[in-house]
Design an enzyme around this catalytic site. Sequence first.
Site, short mmCIF file in Angstrom:
data_model
loop_
_atom_site.label_atom_id
_atom_site.label_comp_id
_atom_site.label_asym_id
_atom_site.label_seq_id
_atom_site.Cartn_x
_atom_site.Cartn_y
_atom_site.Cartn_z
N GLU A 278 11.64 -8.67 9.87
CA GLU A 278 11.04 -7.41 9.44
C GLU A 278 11.77 -6.88 8.21
O GLU A 278 12.90 -6.40 8.30
CB GLU A 278 11.13 -6.38 10.57
CG GLU A 278 10.55 -6.84 11.90
CD GLU A 278 11.14 -6.05 13.05
OE1 GLU A 278 10.98 -4.81 13.08
OE2 GLU A 278 11.78 -6.67 13.94
N ASP B 162 19.21 -8.91 17.18
CA ASP B 162 18.31 -7.79 16.91
C ASP B 162 19.02 -6.90 15.91
O ASP B 162 19.37 -5.76 16.21
CB ASP B 162 17.96 -7.04 18.19
CG ASP B 162 16.86 -6.00 17.98
OD1 ASP B 162 16.25 -6.00 16.89
OD2 ASP B 162 16.61 -5.18 18.89
N ASN C 102 11.76 1.09 12.54
CA ASN C 102 13.08 0.94 13.13
C ASN C 102 13.56 2.28 13.70
O ASN C 102 12.76 3.12 14.07
CB ASN C 102 14.07 0.31 12.15
CG ASN C 102 15.03 -0.65 12.83
OD1 ASN C 102 15.73 -0.26 13.76
ND2 ASN C 102 15.06 -1.89 12.39
N ARG C 103 14.88 2.48 13.77
CA ARG C 103 15.41 3.58 14.58
C ARG C 103 15.98 4.72 13.73
O ARG C 103 16.51 4.50 12.65
CB ARG C 103 16.51 3.04 15.51
CG ARG C 103 15.94 2.09 16.57
CD ARG C 103 17.03 1.33 17.30
NE ARG C 103 16.45 0.53 18.38
CZ ARG C 103 15.98 -0.71 18.23
NH1 ARG C 103 16.03 -1.30 17.05
NH2 ARG C 103 15.46 -1.36 19.26
N GLN D 168 15.34 -7.08 9.47
CA GLN D 168 15.71 -7.14 10.88
C GLN D 168 15.31 -8.51 11.42
O GLN D 168 14.13 -8.86 11.43
CB GLN D 168 15.00 -6.04 11.66
CG GLN D 168 15.50 -5.86 13.09
CD GLN D 168 16.64 -4.87 13.20
OE1 GLN D 168 17.07 -4.30 12.19
NE2 GLN D 168 17.14 -4.64 14.40
N HIS E 180 10.41 3.25 15.64
CA HIS E 180 9.13 2.99 14.97
C HIS E 180 8.24 4.23 14.92
O HIS E 180 7.03 4.17 15.15
CB HIS E 180 8.41 1.82 15.63
CG HIS E 180 9.18 0.53 15.60
ND1 HIS E 180 9.95 0.15 14.52
CD2 HIS E 180 9.31 -0.46 16.54
CE1 HIS E 180 10.51 -1.03 14.78
NE2 HIS E 180 10.15 -1.41 15.99
N HIS F 48 5.59 -6.19 11.96
CA HIS F 48 6.36 -6.59 13.15
C HIS F 48 5.75 -7.84 13.81
O HIS F 48 5.64 -7.91 15.03
CB HIS F 48 6.40 -5.43 14.14
CG HIS F 48 7.57 -5.47 15.09
ND1 HIS F 48 7.64 -6.34 16.15
CD2 HIS F 48 8.70 -4.74 15.13
CE1 HIS F 48 8.76 -6.13 16.82
NE2 HIS F 48 9.44 -5.17 16.20
N TYR G 297 5.54 -11.47 15.39
CA TYR G 297 6.38 -12.45 16.09
C TYR G 297 5.87 -13.85 15.76
O TYR G 297 4.71 -14.18 16.03
CB TYR G 297 6.29 -12.27 17.61
CG TYR G 297 6.93 -11.03 18.17
CD1 TYR G 297 8.17 -11.09 18.82
CD2 TYR G 297 6.29 -9.80 18.08
CE1 TYR G 297 8.74 -9.94 19.36
CE2 TYR G 297 6.86 -8.65 18.61
CZ TYR G 297 8.09 -8.73 19.26
OH TYR G 297 8.65 -7.61 19.79
#
Length: 349
Positions: free
Chosen positions: A314, A250, A80-81, A286, A106, A178, A180
């Site tokens: 996540e 998100d 993440n950030r 997330q 990431h 991560h 999908y």
Amino acid sequence: MGIKISRFGKLSDGREAHLATIANKNGMTIEVTDFGATLVSVVTADKNGRCADVILGYDDATDYMQNKGYMGATLGRCANRICGAAFTLNGKTYALDNNENGNTLHSGFCGYDKVIWEMKADEAASSVAFSHHSPDMDQGFPGNFDVTVTYTLTDDNEIRIEYDGKADQDTVVNMTNHTYFNLEGHDSGDILEHVLWIDADAITPANAASIPTGEIRPVEGTPFDFRQEKAIARDIGQEEEQLKNGGGYDHNFVLNVDGSVKKVAKVKAPVSGRVLEVFTDCVGMQFYSGNFLEKTPVGKGGAIYEKRNGFCLETQFFPDAVNHENFKSPVLKAGEPFLTTTIYKFSVE
């Protein structure tokens, strides 16, 4: 049943990637590759017994090198950030890669999703372990960090992902997967009619750059209230600031957890009847509704993935937690173990 190892293509530098296929007694299979310790496929039956691959991805390791959406990847050292591409630890400031709007996403340009991990299969345990040595100042983070990520496929149709790491200096660690998902099949279109439940009373709202403000905001009366199951589509189009900031969902959800591994989410596909349940001991998750999926490179079997063709759940520490004193700290002390487990369980209704 068993584990099969095969080649998965060559990287641009000539190194070869490998793929491990694990099958259980029910006919469910998963594929994982040593490039990025990535989950490549999950093939499971629908309510009529028809099997399909229910995660987005690519056919070859060379495409995973261009994996802008981080499909299936193991993310680290810090997923993440991180705001401003920097953090301060023990009085020292560490500069990281600025790879998203002045921030770190990431872990920057060369995260754990871009390296070949050491792979070891254990057929008796139906598991594959991936190990990686991340040296001191790798990606800008202090300390040598050694980590193993183990994927296990159980006969209960569970994918267990276990993280086990240790560092020789205080550092920051936040690892996640991560993947999908599209429970109707990876190439079946959007996921908007999937029905979602999340055991979370709050989110950490974010600014337009997806950096948390530091607030813990209750979901009551907002589009983020998934405590009663609802279709993802129901509220995603609301004129709401947080949805505008993320282009949809998100956001990090503040999970109702107690340190043990417990169920935190459930997703149902209306047509196939497939069900995904998520269990974790992590404090956050997330939920990403695939708002920025791109058309290239072409996905598995020639599939073209469009906006909202997959969703991510996540499990994690909260984004930018290292810069927020009121968030649970992602600082890993020297010599202490980093241990966490996430389970993705599949069934049908």
